[in-house]
Design a protein around this motif. Structure first.
Motif, PDB file in Angstrom:
ATOM      1  N   PRO A 221       0.830  -1.209   0.000  1.00 58.85           N
ATOM      2  CA  PRO A 221       0.000   0.000   0.000  1.00 58.85           C
ATOM      3  C   PRO A 221       0.865   1.259   0.000  1.00 58.85           C
ATOM      4  O   PRO A 221       1.981   1.261   0.518  1.00 58.85           O
ATOM      5  N   MET A 222       0.330   2.309  -0.597  1.00 60.00           N
ATOM      6  CA  MET A 222       1.054   3.564  -0.705  1.00 60.00           C
ATOM      7  C   MET A 222       1.018   4.316   0.619  1.00 60.00           C
ATOM      8  O   MET A 222       0.050   4.231   1.363  1.00 60.00           O
ATOM      9  N   PHE A 223       2.109   5.029   0.877  1.00 62.19           N
ATOM     10  CA  PHE A 223       2.124   6.018   1.950  1.00 62.19           C
ATOM     11  C   PHE A 223       2.752   7.280   1.380  1.00 62.19           C
ATOM     12  O   PHE A 223       3.386   7.236   0.321  1.00 62.19           O
ATOM     13  N   ASP A 224       2.520   8.411   2.013  1.00 58.93           N
ATOM     14  CA  ASP A 224       3.018   9.658   1.433  1.00 58.93           C
ATOM     15  C   ASP A 224       4.040  10.339   2.326  1.00 58.93           C
ATOM     16  O   ASP A 224       4.117  10.093   3.526  1.00 58.93           O
ATOM     17  N   GLU A 225       4.829  11.157   1.696  1.00 58.92           N
ATOM     18  CA  GLU A 225       5.832  11.998   2.337  1.00 58.92           C
ATOM     19  C   GLU A 225       5.542  13.412   1.849  1.00 58.92           C
ATOM     20  O   GLU A 225       5.623  13.684   0.648  1.00 58.92           O
ATOM     21  N   VAL A 226       5.152  14.276   2.758  1.00 65.62           N
ATOM     22  CA  VAL A 226       4.744  15.628   2.375  1.00 65.62           C
ATOM     23  C   VAL A 226       5.810  16.612   2.830  1.00 65.62           C
ATOM     24  O   VAL A 226       6.264  16.564   3.967  1.00 65.62           O
TER      25      VAL A 226
ATOM     26  N   TYR B 251       4.866   9.786  -3.129  1.00 73.99           N
ATOM     27  CA  TYR B 251       4.249   8.540  -2.684  1.00 73.99           C
ATOM     28  C   TYR B 251       5.282   7.426  -2.736  1.00 73.99           C
ATOM     29  O   TYR B 251       6.082   7.354  -3.661  1.00 73.99           O
ATOM     30  N   MET B 252       5.239   6.567  -1.720  1.00 77.97           N
ATOM     31  CA  MET B 252       6.207   5.485  -1.618  1.00 77.97           C
ATOM     32  C   MET B 252       5.512   4.183  -1.263  1.00 77.97           C
ATOM     33  O   MET B 252       4.359   4.172  -0.845  1.00 77.97           O
ATOM     34  N   SER B 253       6.249   3.104  -1.451  1.00 70.16           N
ATOM     35  CA  SER B 253       5.791   1.766  -1.108  1.00 70.16           C
ATOM     36  C   SER B 253       6.977   1.033  -0.502  1.00 70.16           C
ATOM     37  O   SER B 253       8.118   1.348  -0.817  1.00 70.16           O
ATOM     38  N   ASN B 254       6.720   0.067   0.336  1.00 67.12           N
ATOM     39  CA  ASN B 254       7.807  -0.738   0.882  1.00 67.12           C
ATOM     40  C   ASN B 254       8.236  -1.839  -0.080  1.00 67.12           C
ATOM     41  O   ASN B 254       9.136  -2.610   0.218  1.00 67.12           O
ATOM     42  N   ASP B 255       7.590  -1.924  -1.230  1.00 70.14           N
ATOM     43  CA  ASP B 255       7.953  -2.916  -2.242  1.00 70.14           C
ATOM     44  C   ASP B 255       9.216  -2.485  -2.973  1.00 70.14           C
ATOM     45  O   ASP B 255       9.393  -1.320  -3.307  1.00 70.14           O
ATOM     46  N   ASN B 256      10.088  -3.427  -3.240  1.00 68.71           N
ATOM     47  CA  ASN B 256      11.315  -3.181  -3.976  1.00 68.71           C
ATOM     48  C   ASN B 256      11.015  -3.209  -5.473  1.00 68.71           C
ATOM     49  O   ASN B 256      10.360  -4.118  -5.958  1.00 68.71           O
ATOM     50  N   VAL B 257      11.492  -2.199  -6.196  1.00 67.57           N
ATOM     51  CA  VAL B 257      11.298  -2.137  -7.647  1.00 67.57           C
ATOM     52  C   VAL B 257      12.666  -2.073  -8.311  1.00 67.57           C
ATOM     53  O   VAL B 257      13.371  -1.076  -8.191  1.00 67.57           O
ATOM     54  N   ASP B 258      13.056  -3.141  -8.981  1.00 72.47           N
ATOM     55  CA  ASP B 258      14.361  -3.216  -9.652  1.00 72.47           C
ATOM     56  C   ASP B 258      15.513  -2.845  -8.728  1.00 72.47           C
ATOM     57  O   ASP B 258      16.463  -2.182  -9.131  1.00 72.47           O
ATOM     58  N   GLY B 259      15.420  -3.240  -7.477  1.00 79.88           N
ATOM     59  CA  GLY B 259      16.491  -2.986  -6.532  1.00 79.88           C
ATOM     60  C   GLY B 259      16.462  -1.627  -5.869  1.00 79.88           C
ATOM     61  O   GLY B 259      17.382  -1.270  -5.149  1.00 79.88           O
TER      62      GLY B 259
END
Length: 72
Positions: free
Chosen positions: A19-24, A31-39
């Motif tokens: 799930p997405m979380f935000d950094e304002v 928006y960020m996710s704890n999922d790894n994308v291509d390292g």
């Protein structure tokens, strides 16, 4: 499309993230996710475009293309 906190999304590559979380901050919302994308620790702009900021050019396969339909 505007991203929303707590939702899952599908990347152009087909990977599901969330799930997405935000950094304002005072300039923008990221928006960020704890999922790894291509390292990498993924970061997206409000419109779903990838902003991993560790590459000089972001990979279009990392852009969010749609909300994930969890009804399947």
């Amino acid at each position: 499309m505007k991203l929303e906190v707590g939702k899952y999304y599908v990347l152009a590559s087909g990977q599901i993230v969330g799930p997405m979380f935000d950094e304002v901050n005072e300039w923008e919302t990221l928006y960020m996710s704890n999922d790894n994308v291509d390292g990498f620790m993924p970061v997206w702009n409000e419109d779903g475009s990838a902003d991993f900021f560790v590459w000089s050019e972001n990979n279009p396969a990392h852009n969010i293309v749609k909300e994930f339909d969890e009804s399947f």
